[in-house]
Design a protein around this motif. Structure first.
Motif, PDB file in Angstrom:
ATOM      1  N   ARG A 131       9.260   0.631 -15.042  1.00 34.74           N
ATOM      2  CA  ARG A 131       9.350  -0.301 -13.913  1.00 34.74           C
ATOM      3  C   ARG A 131       8.385   0.080 -12.786  1.00 34.74           C
ATOM      4  NH1 ARG A 131      11.373  -2.855 -17.293  1.00 34.74           N
ATOM      5  NH2 ARG A 131      13.517  -3.595 -17.456  1.00 34.74           N
ATOM      6  N   MET A 132       8.252   1.365 -12.527  1.00 38.86           N
ATOM      7  CA  MET A 132       7.269   1.802 -11.528  1.00 38.86           C
ATOM      8  C   MET A 132       5.862   1.358 -11.948  1.00 38.86           C
ATOM      9  SD  MET A 132       8.254   3.432  -8.761  1.00 38.86           S
ATOM     10  CE  MET A 132       9.501   4.484  -8.018  1.00 38.86           C
ATOM     11  N   LEU A 133       5.541   1.527 -13.218  1.00 42.74           N
ATOM     12  CA  LEU A 133       4.215   1.137 -13.696  1.00 42.74           C
ATOM     13  C   LEU A 133       4.017  -0.376 -13.641  1.00 42.74           C
ATOM     14  CD1 LEU A 133       3.684   3.578 -16.706  1.00 42.74           C
ATOM     15  CD2 LEU A 133       2.611   3.678 -14.449  1.00 42.74           C
ATOM     16  N   GLU A 134       5.063  -1.141 -13.874  1.00 45.39           N
ATOM     17  CA  GLU A 134       4.958  -2.599 -13.728  1.00 45.39           C
ATOM     18  C   GLU A 134       4.598  -2.967 -12.289  1.00 45.39           C
ATOM     19  OE1 GLU A 134       8.627  -4.287 -15.045  1.00 45.39           O
ATOM     20  OE2 GLU A 134       8.301  -3.747 -17.153  1.00 45.39           O
ATOM     21  N   THR A 135       5.238  -2.294 -11.340  1.00 48.49           N
ATOM     22  CA  THR A 135       4.922  -2.528  -9.927  1.00 48.49           C
ATOM     23  C   THR A 135       3.489  -2.132  -9.628  1.00 48.49           C
ATOM     24  OG1 THR A 135       7.236  -2.136  -9.318  1.00 48.49           O
ATOM     25  CG2 THR A 135       5.610  -1.957  -7.554  1.00 48.49           C
ATOM     26  N   ALA A 136       3.070  -0.992 -10.180  1.00 48.63           N
ATOM     27  CA  ALA A 136       1.692  -0.520  -9.961  1.00 48.63           C
ATOM     28  C   ALA A 136       0.683  -1.488 -10.561  1.00 48.63           C
ATOM     29  CB  ALA A 136       1.524   0.877 -10.555  1.00 48.63           C
ATOM     30  N   GLY A 140       4.096   6.541  -9.691  1.00 46.22           N
ATOM     31  CA  GLY A 140       5.027   5.596  -9.081  1.00 46.22           C
ATOM     32  C   GLY A 140       4.472   4.192  -8.976  1.00 46.22           C
ATOM     33  N   THR A 141       4.561   3.608  -7.794  1.00 49.00           N
ATOM     34  CA  THR A 141       4.145   2.217  -7.587  1.00 49.00           C
ATOM     35  C   THR A 141       2.632   2.051  -7.450  1.00 49.00           C
ATOM     36  OG1 THR A 141       4.287   2.329  -5.172  1.00 49.00           O
ATOM     37  CG2 THR A 141       6.315   1.770  -6.368  1.00 49.00           C
ATOM     38  N   GLY A 142       1.888   3.135  -7.541  1.00 46.54           N
ATOM     39  CA  GLY A 142       0.427   3.046  -7.459  1.00 46.54           C
ATOM     40  C   GLY A 142      -0.125   2.925  -6.054  1.00 46.54           C
ATOM     41  N   GLU A 143       0.705   3.161  -5.047  1.00 45.21           N
ATOM     42  CA  GLU A 143       0.262   2.954  -3.670  1.00 45.21           C
ATOM     43  C   GLU A 143      -0.859   3.912  -3.268  1.00 45.21           C
ATOM     44  OE1 GLU A 143      -0.123   1.203   0.007  1.00 45.21           O
ATOM     45  OE2 GLU A 143       0.956   0.476  -1.753  1.00 45.21           O
ATOM     46  N   MET A 144      -0.771   5.167  -3.705  1.00 46.58           N
ATOM     47  CA  MET A 144      -1.853   6.111  -3.382  1.00 46.58           C
ATOM     48  C   MET A 144      -3.174   5.642  -4.002  1.00 46.58           C
ATOM     49  SD  MET A 144      -1.734   8.971  -1.510  1.00 46.58           S
ATOM     50  CE  MET A 144      -2.879  10.079  -2.332  1.00 46.58           C
ATOM     51  N   MET A 145      -3.133   5.213  -5.251  1.00 43.16           N
ATOM     52  CA  MET A 145      -4.355   4.730  -5.900  1.00 43.16           C
ATOM     53  C   MET A 145      -4.908   3.504  -5.192  1.00 43.16           C
ATOM     54  SD  MET A 145      -3.655   5.306  -9.981  1.00 43.16           S
ATOM     55  CE  MET A 145      -1.964   4.745  -9.958  1.00 43.16           C
ATOM     56  N   GLN A 172      14.685   1.998  -8.679  1.00 42.44           N
ATOM     57  CA  GLN A 172      14.126   1.961  -7.324  1.00 42.44           C
ATOM     58  C   GLN A 172      12.792   1.228  -7.222  1.00 42.44           C
ATOM     59  OE1 GLN A 172      13.860   6.002  -5.797  1.00 42.44           O
ATOM     60  NE2 GLN A 172      15.831   6.538  -6.709  1.00 42.44           N
ATOM     61  N   ALA A 173      12.165   0.941  -8.359  1.00 39.04           N
ATOM     62  CA  ALA A 173      10.768   0.493  -8.358  1.00 39.04           C
ATOM     63  C   ALA A 173      10.509  -0.716  -7.463  1.00 39.04           C
ATOM     64  CB  ALA A 173      10.324   0.193  -9.791  1.00 39.04           C
ATOM     65  N   ALA A 174      11.377  -1.711  -7.520  1.00 33.24           N
ATOM     66  CA  ALA A 174      11.124  -2.956  -6.800  1.00 33.24           C
ATOM     67  C   ALA A 174      11.122  -2.778  -5.284  1.00 33.24           C
ATOM     68  CB  ALA A 174      12.162  -4.005  -7.199  1.00 33.24           C
ATOM     69  N   VAL A 175      11.825  -1.753  -4.795  1.00 35.26           N
ATOM     70  CA  VAL A 175      11.950  -1.585  -3.338  1.00 35.26           C
ATOM     71  C   VAL A 175      11.377  -0.257  -2.840  1.00 35.26           C
ATOM     72  CG1 VAL A 175      13.948  -3.107  -3.176  1.00 35.26           C
ATOM     73  CG2 VAL A 175      14.297  -0.665  -3.606  1.00 35.26           C
ATOM     74  N   TYR A 176      10.794   0.536  -3.731  1.00 37.88           N
ATOM     75  CA  TYR A 176      10.389   1.894  -3.383  1.00 37.88           C
ATOM     76  C   TYR A 176       9.373   1.927  -2.239  1.00 37.88           C
ATOM     77  CZ  TYR A 176       9.243   6.829  -4.172  1.00 37.88           C
ATOM     78  OH  TYR A 176       9.061   8.182  -4.031  1.00 37.88           O
ATOM     79  N   LEU A 212      -2.366  -3.207  -8.658  1.00 36.84           N
ATOM     80  CA  LEU A 212      -3.725  -2.709  -8.925  1.00 36.84           C
ATOM     81  C   LEU A 212      -4.536  -3.567  -9.883  1.00 36.84           C
ATOM     82  CD1 LEU A 212      -2.730   1.041  -9.312  1.00 36.84           C
ATOM     83  CD2 LEU A 212      -4.146   0.100  -7.474  1.00 36.84           C
ATOM     84  N   GLY A 213      -3.866  -4.372 -10.692  1.00 35.89           N
ATOM     85  CA  GLY A 213      -4.596  -5.142 -11.695  1.00 35.89           C
ATOM     86  C   GLY A 213      -5.339  -4.222 -12.644  1.00 35.89           C
ATOM     87  N   GLU A 214      -6.628  -4.486 -12.806  1.00 37.89           N
ATOM     88  CA  GLU A 214      -7.456  -3.694 -13.722  1.00 37.89           C
ATOM     89  C   GLU A 214      -8.227  -2.579 -12.998  1.00 37.89           C
ATOM     90  OE1 GLU A 214      -7.436  -4.212 -17.049  1.00 37.89           O
ATOM     91  OE2 GLU A 214      -5.869  -5.676 -16.603  1.00 37.89           O
ATOM     92  N   ARG A 215      -7.896  -2.343 -11.754  1.00 36.55           N
ATOM     93  CA  ARG A 215      -8.679  -1.372 -10.975  1.00 36.55           C
ATOM     94  C   ARG A 215      -8.383   0.076 -11.344  1.00 36.55           C
ATOM     95  NH1 ARG A 215      -8.942  -2.037  -4.768  1.00 36.55           N
ATOM     96  NH2 ARG A 215      -6.661  -2.259  -4.818  1.00 36.55           N
ATOM     97  N   ALA A 216      -7.257   0.326 -12.025  1.00 39.67           N
ATOM     98  CA  ALA A 216      -6.902   1.691 -12.436  1.00 39.67           C
ATOM     99  C   ALA A 216      -6.261   1.635 -13.815  1.00 39.67           C
ATOM    100  CB  ALA A 216      -5.944   2.317 -11.433  1.00 39.67           C
ATOM    101  N   ALA A 217      -6.364   2.729 -14.550  1.00 37.53           N
ATOM    102  CA  ALA A 217      -5.758   2.836 -15.876  1.00 37.53           C
ATOM    103  C   ALA A 217      -4.389   3.494 -15.730  1.00 37.53           C
ATOM    104  CB  ALA A 217      -6.649   3.659 -16.805  1.00 37.53           C
ATOM    105  N   LEU A 218      -3.347   2.811 -16.147  1.00 32.90           N
ATOM    106  CA  LEU A 218      -1.979   3.290 -15.978  1.00 32.90           C
ATOM    107  C   LEU A 218      -1.355   3.581 -17.332  1.00 32.90           C
ATOM    108  CD1 LEU A 218      -0.884   0.729 -13.250  1.00 32.90           C
ATOM    109  CD2 LEU A 218      -1.681   3.076 -12.913  1.00 32.90           C
ATOM    110  N   VAL A 219      -0.717   4.745 -17.437  1.00 31.83           N
ATOM    111  CA  VAL A 219      -0.191   5.227 -18.714  1.00 31.83           C
ATOM    112  C   VAL A 219       1.286   5.586 -18.560  1.00 31.83           C
ATOM    113  CG1 VAL A 219      -0.420   7.009 -20.493  1.00 31.83           C
ATOM    114  CG2 VAL A 219      -2.466   6.173 -19.307  1.00 31.83           C
TER     115      VAL A 219
END
Length: 202
Positions: free
Chosen positions: A78-83, A53-58, A15-19, A87-94
């Motif tokens: 895949r969700m993290l790839e979208t995030a 997920g896609t990082g939209e809240m962040m 779902q990541a690409a269209v979430y 976000l670029g480097e603005r948040a740390a994603l794990v």
């Protein structure tokens, strides 16, 4: 990784690409403004997005205040790839499991969780980990699905056969009981026809 988590990971990878636009992400999107309004009442500098997920809240938090230190964790690559693209480097994603948070004790001012709690097969473990990584006085904020008593029993019956890693929709009493084992000043509020907001303090 157990079957439920594997199902969640596979579903959200797909779902990541269209979430951010698809109907399957609509419930999560409906909670963004409500959670953001609640977070605006809390003084915090560091926060963890549980099931980010896609990082939209962040993204929305950082667009308002770029000084926040934000971290996100999710099972779905895949969700993290979208995030990351967002976000670029603005948040740390794990890439990781919310039952085993890879962060030190007393690390975050806030942990929040939007529309993923009903996917957790061991919610008690998740909440213990949330408590561990929160600073004393820190807040846990949760937005999730809700259904009235009769409907929630029917939905939970069918969730046993979910192919997308859904586990359980909690009643108000169940949610308050779970949170009260780890947090104090627990509150619960119904939002609209199919959502709730809950909150507790360490």
């Amino acid at each position: 990784m157990d079957r439920i988590k594997e199902n969640s990971k596979a579903a959200f990878d797909q779902q990541a690409a269209v979430y951010d636009k698809d109907i399957r992400g609509q419930h999560a999107r409906s909670l963004y403004p409500i959670l953001l309004e609640r977070l605006a009442r809390i003084s915090f500098q560091s926060a963890l997005d549980l099931g980010c997920g896609t990082g939209e809240m962040m993204k929305r938090i950082l667009d308002t205040d770029g000084s926040k230190r934000l971290y996100g964790i999710d099972l779905s690559e895949r969700m993290l790839e979208t995030a990351r693209a967002k976000l670029g480097e603005r948040a740390a994603l794990v890439l990781g499991d919310s039952e085993f948070l890879p962060f030190p004790d007393h690390f975050f001012d806030v942990v929040y969780c939007n529309d993923s709690f009903h996917h957790y097969p061991a919610p008690e473990k998740v909440l213990k980990e949330v408590r561990r990584v929160l600073k004393t006085g820190g807040a846990f904020l949760l937005g999730d699905c809700w259904q009235p008593p009769g409907a929630h029993m029917v939905v939970n019956f069918y969730m046993r056969h979910s192919k997308e890693g859904d586990v359980k929709i909690y009643s108000r009493a169940e949610m308050v009981s779970l949170l009260s084992r780890q947090f104090h000043d627990v509150s619960w509020e119904r939002v609209g026809g199919s959502a709730c907001i809950a909150m507790g303090t360490k």
